[in-house]
Design a protein around this motif. Structure first.
Motif, PDB file in Angstrom:
ATOM      1  N   ASP A  66       0.814  -1.226   0.000  1.00  0.00           N
ATOM      2  CA  ASP A  66       0.000   0.000   0.000  1.00  0.00           C
ATOM      3  C   ASP A  66       0.842   1.268   0.000  1.00  0.00           C
ATOM      4  OD1 ASP A  66      -2.351  -1.455   0.046  1.00  0.00           O
ATOM      5  OD2 ASP A  66      -2.490  -1.451   2.230  1.00  0.00           O
ATOM      6  N   THR A 110       0.884   6.613   1.481  1.00  0.00           N
ATOM      7  CA  THR A 110       0.199   5.465   0.902  1.00  0.00           C
ATOM      8  C   THR A 110      -0.307   5.838  -0.492  1.00  0.00           C
ATOM      9  OG1 THR A 110      -1.888   6.090   1.963  1.00  0.00           O
ATOM     10  CG2 THR A 110      -0.453   4.556   3.139  1.00  0.00           C
ATOM     11  N   LYS A 111      -0.682   4.813  -1.252  1.00  0.00           N
ATOM     12  CA  LYS A 111      -1.042   5.033  -2.648  1.00  0.00           C
ATOM     13  C   LYS A 111      -2.352   5.795  -2.760  1.00  0.00           C
ATOM     14  CE  LYS A 111       1.572   1.059  -4.277  1.00  0.00           C
ATOM     15  NZ  LYS A 111       1.561  -0.290  -4.877  1.00  0.00           N
ATOM     16  N   THR A 165      -3.258  -8.611  -2.355  1.00  0.00           N
ATOM     17  CA  THR A 165      -3.587  -7.184  -2.329  1.00  0.00           C
ATOM     18  C   THR A 165      -4.316  -6.816  -3.610  1.00  0.00           C
ATOM     19  OG1 THR A 165      -1.613  -6.659  -1.019  1.00  0.00           O
ATOM     20  CG2 THR A 165      -2.688  -4.835  -2.165  1.00  0.00           C
ATOM     21  N   SER A 188      -6.389  -3.421  -5.470  1.00  0.00           N
ATOM     22  CA  SER A 188      -6.670  -1.997  -5.340  1.00  0.00           C
ATOM     23  C   SER A 188      -7.322  -1.480  -6.621  1.00  0.00           C
ATOM     24  CB  SER A 188      -5.399  -1.212  -5.047  1.00  0.00           C
ATOM     25  OG  SER A 188      -4.465  -1.340  -6.104  1.00  0.00           O
ATOM     26  N   ASN A 216      -5.987  -5.517   5.898  1.00  0.00           N
ATOM     27  CA  ASN A 216      -5.866  -4.076   5.686  1.00  0.00           C
ATOM     28  C   ASN A 216      -6.949  -3.604   4.724  1.00  0.00           C
ATOM     29  OD1 ASN A 216      -2.803  -5.208   5.811  1.00  0.00           O
ATOM     30  ND2 ASN A 216      -2.954  -3.275   6.893  1.00  0.00           N
ATOM     31  N   ARG A 242      -8.109   0.181   2.932  1.00  0.00           N
ATOM     32  CA  ARG A 242      -7.789   1.600   2.802  1.00  0.00           C
ATOM     33  C   ARG A 242      -8.684   2.239   1.752  1.00  0.00           C
ATOM     34  NH1 ARG A 242      -4.988   2.838  -1.791  1.00  0.00           N
ATOM     35  NH2 ARG A 242      -4.112   1.060  -2.943  1.00  0.00           N
ATOM     36  N   TYR A 301      -7.433   4.332   6.800  1.00  0.00           N
ATOM     37  CA  TYR A 301      -6.629   3.116   6.758  1.00  0.00           C
ATOM     38  C   TYR A 301      -6.953   2.311   8.007  1.00  0.00           C
ATOM     39  CZ  TYR A 301      -2.701   0.215   5.272  1.00  0.00           C
ATOM     40  OH  TYR A 301      -1.930  -0.821   4.796  1.00  0.00           O
TER      41      TYR A 301
END
Length: 1007
Positions: A197, A226-227, A322, A324, A356, A358, A376
């Motif tokens: 992230d 973070t992104k 992950t 996103s 996680n 976010r 987050y």
């Protein structure tokens, strides 16, 4: 909201497919270039071969951007084929670097700032974010202190140790960790983050760079972003890895035959140890039946040879997933993602699970109003496993049996054993579960009332709920079958903090002048509360720690609460003249509630200058340099003592409770535990930094060199007082220290042609730490985890202080040894003062716990669609008293029939007159001197081989990019240290874990 954004980003009418290749000046394709139709959310990116495809209509402006290259805007002419060539920026000098309450172009930096990109973090492929930093940048020493999954414990030192950590829970150790800031939020550690992230880490090292954080930045600052979303069409990224961990670098213990020989040799040692012992006594004179009972002798006859360590080990499973989503348009951008991480240990009962989530949103509501929100959330469970099984496996006799005749587990491996239990019981009978939920977030509102001026108010909370539960069941080692010793413990803690920042920024440019002024009014509040309960004597193991009321013996019920605040006023001016003379002036005024009333406030100034030599006229015709910039900075930061162990109210006189006997009754009493110090003031750090950024051969070789001189005054330290005073001690300002060092970072492009590219990153840092003054004492001697340390003027803070190992007394030196009260086979130490006697005056500084120099070496090679990379992490010149050697290379207890197994060390016997290790059972008075070990190492952090699929396959999959890879993490370690792990050699073996390597495969996929 996502659906709405996707709808708004739909393609419009009269568009056609446009494709082409993006290359650099040498016609090499550039992967990952962002291609956007200006003014819309339509976007794409080039694949590994530099190909892109996008929908556009004639007259549209296409924007091509990529880090390290000049952004190019071209008007589309209607042709279906549209090739583009990008021009490389000098040393990527337009790269944006976050510096705290703002950002600047890399070319405009005046302080010492190191940047770690998301690519470097992804390459490391670590479970925790701190591990991904190891070996990546000069001057940042990262020492892992816990190898258990999810442990997250590190000592992190930026440019050496300036202060002293005098927190009794952590020992009197030099230095303290830096300040971590995640998306503007202050946090104590970053183990809760999913490394995938993170978009970047910026490390502020010198006083000029950290001054904007005043007292919070005295030990360096790590800024983590973070992104976030970018304008363009919806992008979906998925990454995962899966692998297995295995323990390695395991010291071997004696097998059955070696153990029997150890008993004999230790019996001889017991005779040698006596001042009148027979030096002619030999192992052949020893009768094993004097030390083994009938069952043990039968086991020997039956050939029992149990490898307890192997029974405890297993291959731990490790994985991460992950996903996103990000995108947006010129007005609104968004990013959201979630991750799952599983990490199992190499011993049964150890694992870590983390989730996680976010999300972030940024929107320009009007031309003058912008709002951004980020959230987050992390929830994790760490099962620490048994703290006993690890060391029991190393201590148990190999002639014991793990199983009964019917196949069931045997509690004590031999009938004679009454202390060390079968460690195979521990995984099910000792539970330590740490569970937490953490939320960090921020909401920021930014207005632009007039051109060049922005006003931002930002509120950033950090909330963490933590529950630690421990249960020791009937067949755990600590209970050993006694129901009254069954133990349940629950610790609950609630943490809340917030930062409220009001930031004023004004930018002005005219002619040869450029001005960037920042003002910050900031308030920070931190509140902690904790509740502790321990109950014993349970009738069953069914409840574990979920029914404390079932226990009959209440041992502890306690709670605590603390609160502190920090208020700050900051100003920073960046002035640029002719775009080549750069000036930065910073001042911060801090107030800390933790300090005494008259010393709560302090001012911390800094100034920096940079000269872009490359932009001077006299540099334009030369061909040697492609970049040259000189940097000079001076600044001061502060430390309110919290990192040194000072807690709220600790500067005051506090009451503690105790009990005394009056007659036949125990009476509760109260006493003053510490003295107030109304003169306790800020610890201050003043630093000078000189640096140069350089580039040669069109930046095929580029980097930086920094020299710093850091002075620390009024060090805050807890000074213990003599027991006869009636007080434990007091916090006071005790001395001064300094750190001087050099940092070098070099990047090279070794080969760069059509099919093959090879780059290298090298960093080196050397630091000399010295304690310059102690205001009240000549020296302070103390012990941490068995290592004798000293604070002494002229030596490093917390230097290793003990007798110097000088080998082993030999048989032909018996007469000389006797003059020192020693015997052959015992440890010989140096008679420093040559007095003919060994006294405390012969102790000396024999080493330091912090490395003298560190380095990192990363190589990345790309051949067509293949890539290969590896990282070396180097630490040299430090020492610890090895907890492993002091516990497992002893081999002999005071009672001969209680002999533990031990490390298969090359020990002294009359037949083996080595100088490596003392005779079992005969260490002598100074045996511990042999336990001090050089813990220098070179670790291979990772080795990775990857493959990126070509566009021909990506088009069929309708994917933007696809890469598969295989990685080996921590495959090798090169070290003289023969214990478990040189990084945490001084750690207590109780609750420790093995060093491990991980073999994994993974995938990175984008749509």
């Amino acid at each position: 909201m996502i659906a709405l954004i996707i709808g708004l980003s739909s393609t419009s009418w009269a568009q056609s497919d446009v494709s082409g290749v993006v290359t650099d000046n040498q016609n090499v394709p550039i992967p990952g270039v962002n291609v956007i139709v200006k003014g819309t959310s339509t976007g794409s990116a080039t694949d590994f071969d530099g190909n892109y495809k996008i929908k556009a209509k004639s007259g549209d402006v296409l924007v091509f951007s990529y880090l390290g290259y000049e952004t190019l805007e071209l008007t589309y002419n209607g042709n279906s084929k549209f090739d583009v060539k990008l021009t490389e920026d000098a040393a990527q000098l337009d790269e944006v670097v976050v510096i705290g309450y703002g950002s600047v172009k890399k070319s405009d930096l005046t302080g010492s700032v190191a940047q770690i990109s998301s690519k470097q973090i992804d390459q490391a492929n670590k479970v925790d974010a701190i591990s991904a930093l190891q070996g990546q940048t000069a001057g940042v020493v990262i020492q892992r202190t816990d190898n258990k999954p999810g442990g997250g414990s590190f000592n992190i030192r930026i440019r050496g140790a300036s202060t002293i950590n005098s927190n009794n829970a952590n020992g009197f150790t030099p230095g303290q960790n830096p300040l971590f800031i995640v998306d503007g939020i202050f946090v104590d550690d970053i183990s809760f983050l999913n490394p995938a992230d993170i978009s970047s880490m910026n490390i502020l090292k010198d006083a000029s760079a950290t001054a904007v954080y005043g007292s919070r930045g005295s030990n360096g600052v790590v800024l983590i972003e973070t992104k976030r979303g970018k304008s363009g069409k919806l992008q979906v990224d998925y990454s995962n890895y899966i692998g297995f961990k295995q323990a390695y670098h395991l010291p071997s213990v004696f097998n059955a035959s070696g153990y029997l020989q150890l008993i004999k040799d230790a019996a001889v040692g017991g005779v040698f140890a006596s001042p009148t012992g027979n030096l002619s006594y030999r192992a052949s004179d020893v009768n094993l039946s004097d030390y083994l009972d009938a069952e043990e002798l039968q086991n020997v006859a039956d050939g029992v040879d149990t490898d307890w360590i192997d029974l405890m080990l297993n291959n731990g499973f490790q994985t991460n997933h992950t996903i996103s989503l990000s995108g947006g348009n010129d007005v609104t951008t968004f990013s959201t993602g979630m991750a799952y991480t599983k990490d199992e240990g190499t011993a049964r009962g150890e694992d870590y699970t983390r989730y996680n989530i976010r999300g972030s949103l940024k929107s320009d509501l009007t031309k003058w109003l912008n709002i951004s929100v980020s959230n987050y959330i992390t929830t994790a469970i760490q099962n620490q496993g048994s703290f006993e099984g690890f060391r029991s496996a190393y201590r148990l006799k190999p002639i014991g049996r793990p199983y009964n005749a019917d196949g069931s587990l045997r509690f004590f491996p031999t009938s004679k054993e009454t202390q060390i239990t079968n460690p195979l019981f521990e995984a099910e009978n000792e539970i330590r579960e740490d569970k937490f939920l953490q939320y960090i977030g921020d909401i920021a509102l930014q207005i632009t009332p007039l051109e060049g001026l922005t006003v931002t108010t930002k509120f950033s909370p950090n909330i963490k709920y933590n529950r630690f539960g421990e249960y020791r069941a009937l067949y755990s080692k600590s209970v050993s079958g006694n129901p009254a010793n069954r133990r349940a413990q629950v610790n609950n803690s609630n943490y809340f903090s917030y930062s409220w920042d009001n930031i004023f920024n004004y930018k002005y440019e005219k002619g040869i002048h450029a001005l960037d002024v920042t003002g910050v009014v900031s308030r920070f509040l931190e509140r902690k509360e904790g509740y502790y309960n321990q109950v014993r004597n349970f009738s069953t193991d069914e409840f574990t720690f979920y029914n404390l009321d079932a226990g009959l013996d209440i041992r502890e019920v306690s709670s605590d609460f603390s609160k502190q605040t920090l208020e700050s006023y900051t100003g920073r001016i960046n002035y640029t003249l002719m775009d080549k003379y750069l000036f930065t002036f910073t001042g911060r005024y801090d107030g800390a509630s933790i300090l005494s009333d008259k010393n709560k406030w302090a001012f911390f100034p800094s100034a920096a200058f940079a000269w872009k030599i490359m932009d001077e006229d006299f540099m334009q015709d030369q061909q040697t340099f492609s970049n040259a910039k000189l940097r000079l900075s001076y600044g001061q930061t502060g430390n309110n003592g919290q990192g040194g162990g000072l807690v709220p109210l600790a500067s005051q006189s506090l009451l503690d409770n105790n009990a005394v006997n009056l007659g036949d009754n125990s009476v509760s009493t109260a006493y003053v535990s510490g003295l107030a110090n109304p003169d306790l003031t800020w610890e201050k750090t003043t630093e000078i930094n000189v640096g140069i950024d350089f580039g040669f051969l069109n930046n095929k070789i580029n980097g930086s060199i920094d020299y710093y001189n850091r002075k620390n005054t009024d060090i805050i330290f807890f000074t213990p007082l003599s027991a006869v005073s009636g007080y434990d001690g007091t916090f006071s300002n005790v001395g001064e220290s300094s750190n001087k060092g050099i940092e070098i970072g070099i990047n090279t492009v070794n080969v760069d042609n059509e099919n093959f590219r090879w780059t290298t990153n090298f960093n080196f840092a050397s630091n000399k730490n010295t304690l310059d003054k102690l205001y009240q004492n000549d020296e302070i001697i103390f012990n941490v985890g068995g290592t004798n340390l000293i604070h002494k003027v002229g030596e490093p803070i917390g230097a290793v202080y003990d007798y110097e190992f000088a080998g082993i007394w030999q048989l032909d030196e018996a007469a000389e040894a006797a003059t020192f009260g020693q015997r052959p086979g015992q440890v010989r130490v140096t008679d420093v003062d040559e007095s003919g006697d060994i006294t405390s005056a012969d102790r000396k500084v024999i080493g330091q716990v912090t490395p003298k120099w560190t380095g990192g070496f990363t190589n990345t090679m790309n051949y067509k669609n293949f890539d290969f990379s590896f990282l070396l992490n180097i630490s040299q010149g430090n020492m610890y008293r090895s907890n492993f050697h002091s516990n497992y290379a002893w081999g002999w207890q005071e009672q001969p029939n209680r002999t533990f197994n031990g490390y298969d060390v090359d020990y002294w016997t009359p037949e083996n007159p080595t100088n490596e290790w003392y005779q079992p059972g005969n260490p002598g008075e100074y045996g511990s001197a042999a336990h001090y070990k050089d813990v220098s190492f070179v670790k291979v952090g990772y080795m990775t081989l990857g493959y990126k699929f070509p566009s021909s396959i990506l088009d069929k999959l309708k994917a933007k990019s696809l890469r598969i890879y295989a990685t080996v993490q921590n495959p090798f370690v090169i070290t003289k240290f023969d214990g478990w792990d040189p990084e945490n050699a001084g750690r207590d073996q109780w609750g420790a874990a093995f060093m491990s390597r991980t073999i994994m495969t993974g995938i990175n996929l984008s749509f």
